[in-house]
Design an enzyme around this catalytic site. Structure first.
Site, short mmCIF file in Angstrom:
data_model
loop_
_atom_site.label_atom_id
_atom_site.label_comp_id
_atom_site.label_asym_id
_atom_site.label_seq_id
_atom_site.Cartn_x
_atom_site.Cartn_y
_atom_site.Cartn_z
N ASP A 71 0.88 -1.17 0.00
CA ASP A 71 0.00 0.00 0.00
C ASP A 71 0.91 1.21 0.00
OD1 ASP A 71 -1.58 2.21 0.64
OD2 ASP A 71 -2.95 1.03 1.87
N ASN A 100 3.20 2.97 -10.56
CA ASN A 100 1.96 3.05 -11.33
C ASN A 100 0.74 3.36 -10.47
OD1 ASN A 100 -0.02 2.12 -13.61
ND2 ASN A 100 -0.47 0.79 -11.86
N LYS A 106 -14.15 10.23 -8.77
CA LYS A 106 -15.04 10.24 -9.94
C LYS A 106 -15.66 11.63 -10.04
CE LYS A 106 -14.64 5.75 -10.79
NZ LYS A 106 -13.61 5.40 -11.76
N SER A 148 0.66 11.95 -16.08
CA SER A 148 -0.47 12.13 -17.00
C SER A 148 -0.31 13.46 -17.71
CB SER A 148 -1.76 12.14 -16.18
OG SER A 148 -2.84 12.58 -16.97
N TYR A 200 -6.45 16.02 -9.29
CA TYR A 200 -5.66 14.96 -9.93
C TYR A 200 -4.51 15.57 -10.73
CZ TYR A 200 -4.76 11.00 -13.09
OH TYR A 200 -4.17 9.98 -13.81
N GLY A 201 -4.81 16.62 -11.48
CA GLY A 201 -3.78 17.29 -12.29
C GLY A 201 -2.65 17.81 -11.41
N LYS A 204 -0.36 15.10 -10.36
CA LYS A 204 0.50 14.60 -11.45
C LYS A 204 1.56 15.63 -11.88
CE LYS A 204 -1.37 10.45 -11.98
NZ LYS A 204 -0.64 9.21 -11.65
N ARG A 236 -8.85 2.79 -21.30
CA ARG A 236 -10.07 2.23 -20.68
C ARG A 236 -9.73 1.36 -19.47
NH1 ARG A 236 -11.45 1.91 -25.82
NH2 ARG A 236 -10.87 -0.28 -26.10
N THR A 237 -9.88 1.96 -18.30
CA THR A 237 -9.66 1.23 -17.04
C THR A 237 -10.75 1.69 -16.09
OG1 THR A 237 -8.32 3.02 -16.14
CG2 THR A 237 -7.13 1.28 -17.34
N1 NAP Z 1 -6.40 5.28 -17.49
C1 NAP Z 1 -5.99 6.44 -17.97
O1 NAP Z 1 -6.53 7.00 -18.95
C2 NAP Z 1 -4.80 7.13 -17.35
C3 NAP Z 1 -4.31 8.31 -17.93
C4 NAP Z 1 -3.20 8.93 -17.40
C5 NAP Z 1 -2.59 8.39 -16.29
N2 NAP Z 1 -3.09 7.25 -15.68
C6 NAP Z 1 -2.39 6.72 -14.52
O2 NAP Z 1 -2.10 5.34 -14.73
C7 NAP Z 1 -1.98 4.69 -13.46
C8 NAP Z 1 -2.84 3.43 -13.46
O3 NAP Z 1 -4.21 3.83 -13.55
P1 NAP Z 1 -5.35 2.92 -14.20
O4 NAP Z 1 -5.98 3.71 -15.27
O5 NAP Z 1 -4.84 1.56 -14.46
O6 NAP Z 1 -6.39 2.92 -12.97
P2 NAP Z 1 -7.06 1.75 -12.14
O7 NAP Z 1 -7.53 0.65 -13.01
O8 NAP Z 1 -8.03 2.44 -11.24
O9 NAP Z 1 -5.82 1.18 -11.29
C9 NAP Z 1 -5.25 1.93 -10.26
C10 NAP Z 1 -4.38 0.99 -9.47
O10 NAP Z 1 -3.76 1.74 -8.40
C11 NAP Z 1 -3.99 1.03 -7.21
N3 NAP Z 1 -3.94 1.85 -6.00
C12 NAP Z 1 -4.73 2.89 -5.63
N4 NAP Z 1 -4.37 3.30 -4.41
C13 NAP Z 1 -3.34 2.52 -4.00
C14 NAP Z 1 -2.54 2.45 -2.85
N5 NAP Z 1 -2.75 3.27 -1.80
N6 NAP Z 1 -1.55 1.54 -2.78
C15 NAP Z 1 -1.32 0.69 -3.80
N7 NAP Z 1 -2.06 0.69 -4.93
C16 NAP Z 1 -3.06 1.60 -5.02
C17 NAP Z 1 -5.36 0.40 -7.38
O11 NAP Z 1 -5.58 -0.61 -6.42
P3 NAP Z 1 -7.09 -0.96 -5.89
O12 NAP Z 1 -7.68 -1.89 -6.89
O13 NAP Z 1 -6.82 -1.59 -4.57
O14 NAP Z 1 -7.83 0.34 -5.79
C18 NAP Z 1 -5.19 -0.13 -8.80
O15 NAP Z 1 -4.46 -1.32 -8.80
C19 NAP Z 1 -2.39 5.72 -12.40
O16 NAP Z 1 -1.24 6.32 -11.86
C20 NAP Z 1 -3.16 6.74 -13.22
O17 NAP Z 1 -3.18 8.00 -12.61
C21 NAP Z 1 -4.17 6.62 -16.20
#
Ligand code: NAP
Length: 282
Positions: A71, A100, A106, A148, A200-201, A204, A236-237
């Site tokens: 964590d 990551n 939301k 980001s 969020y911005g 980052k 898409r996540t």
């Molecule tokens: N998707 C996009 O379009 C996008 C764009 C730019 C940047 N990003 C960045 O890419 C990275 C991955 O995001 P994603 O899109 O894959 O989102 P996601 O599917 O929501 O995954 C986020 C991951 O971070 C974990 N997390 C959150 N808080 C945590 C903590 N305290 N300790 C350890 N793990 C933690 C979550 O675990 P839980 O399942 O336990 O919550 C999950 O495994 C993030 O840094 C995000 O800001 C994403």
């Protein structure tokens, strides 16, 4: 022959899960490559580990995936991972750290609890993992920070842009800039101070500023470490939702490239912000 070790944070789903899978698939070296999938929930992380192991099968004999809880917001959890790595693999054992893990509320809501959690996870969590793992990094180790395009400087007032991008900025001063935002959200003065209504911005922006500080401070370190910040695209996540245009396989391309490539145009450019495998303006 010593083994090559990578750690990926927040890897039970989304882009983190994809990074673990693609690191294992795209690795072409002769050494054994051990990738630690980490997550805050042990149950979710271990279920993902089994899924990835099943997909890899026996097709990638030099790659292995293992699990450790992490964590990023809990220093005790970060310390446990570091102690485990030291005991199992020795003092300088980590080749690649992919920061990551991330969190976003939301919707566009800006409030104190959201600001604390977002900056606490995305900026302080990443920073604390990095500083705890740094002494364990091997020669030519790489620290890859998922930021980001939401963290581009232009979201800030011109005055704040200067402060965040000051070439002499220290980590302590950067912490203060991030804390000032959190407190200004509480007082509802953040816009007067030049911050946007984008928690969020701001988190980052902090990740990119920290990446640049580390690259500068470690420039003459004999370990020859490489630091990079990047945007994976709009993927898409669970975080970005179903309207996002990119697949996870697309989102992992830049981080996996920065983690594995030997191209000198990458390794000689520590501290940059990357999108689509290319250096981008901050
Ligand atoms: N998707 C996009 O379009 C996008 C764009 C730019 C940047 N990003 C960045 O890419 C990275 C991955 O995001 P994603 O899109 O894959 O989102 P996601 O599917 O929501 O995954 C986020 C991951 O971070 C974990 N997390 C959150 N808080 C945590 C903590 N305290 N300790 C350890 N793990 C933690 C979550 O675990 P839980 O399942 O336990 O919550 C999950 O495994 C993030 O840094 C995000 O800001 C994403």
């Amino acid at each position: 022959m010593s083994i090559k070790i990578a750690i990926v944070t927040g890897a039970n789903k989304g882009i983190g899960e994809g990074i673990v899978l693609h690191l294992a698939k795209q690795y072409k070296g002769d050494q054994k490559f051990l990738i630690y999938l980490t997550s805050r929930s042990e149950d979710l992380g271990k279920a993902t580990l089994e899924k990835i192991r099943a997909e890899l099968g026996s097709k990638y004999p030099n790659s292995e995936v293992d699990y450790h809880q992490l964590d990023v917001t809990k220093q005790s959890s970060i310390d446990k991972l570091a102690e485990y790595l030291k005991a199992k693999h020795g003092n300088q054992c980590v080749d690649i750290l992919v920061n990551n893990a991330g969190w976003a509320s939301k919707g566009p809501k800006v409030d104190y609890e959201i600001a604390k959690r977002t900056i606490g996870t995305n900026y302080y969590g990443l920073k604390n993992v990095t500083f705890t793992i740094l002494p364990l990094m091997k020669m030519c180790g790489r620290i890859i920070n998922i930021s980001s395009t939401s963290g581009k400087l232009k979201i800030l007032s011109p005055e704040l842009q200067k402060k965040y991008s000051d070439p002499n900025l220290t980590v302590e001063e950067l912490d203060k800039l991030q804390d000032t935002f959190i407190n200004a959200v509480k007082d509802n003065t953040f816009e007067q101070l030049g911050y946007p209504a984008q928690t969020y911005g701001v988190s980052k922006v902090g990740v990119i500023a920290l990446t640049k500080i580390l690259a500068r401070d470690y420039r003459h370190d004999p370990h020859n470490l490489f630091f990079a910040a990047l945007c994976p695209g709009w993927i898409r996540t669970d975080m970005a939702g179903p309207r996002a245009t990119g697949t996870i396989d697309e989102g992992v391309q830049t981080p996996v490239y920065l983690a594995l490539t030997d191209e000198s145009r990458v390794t000689s450019n520590s501290g940059e912000f990357w999108t689509r495998k290319t250096i981008d303006i901050w």
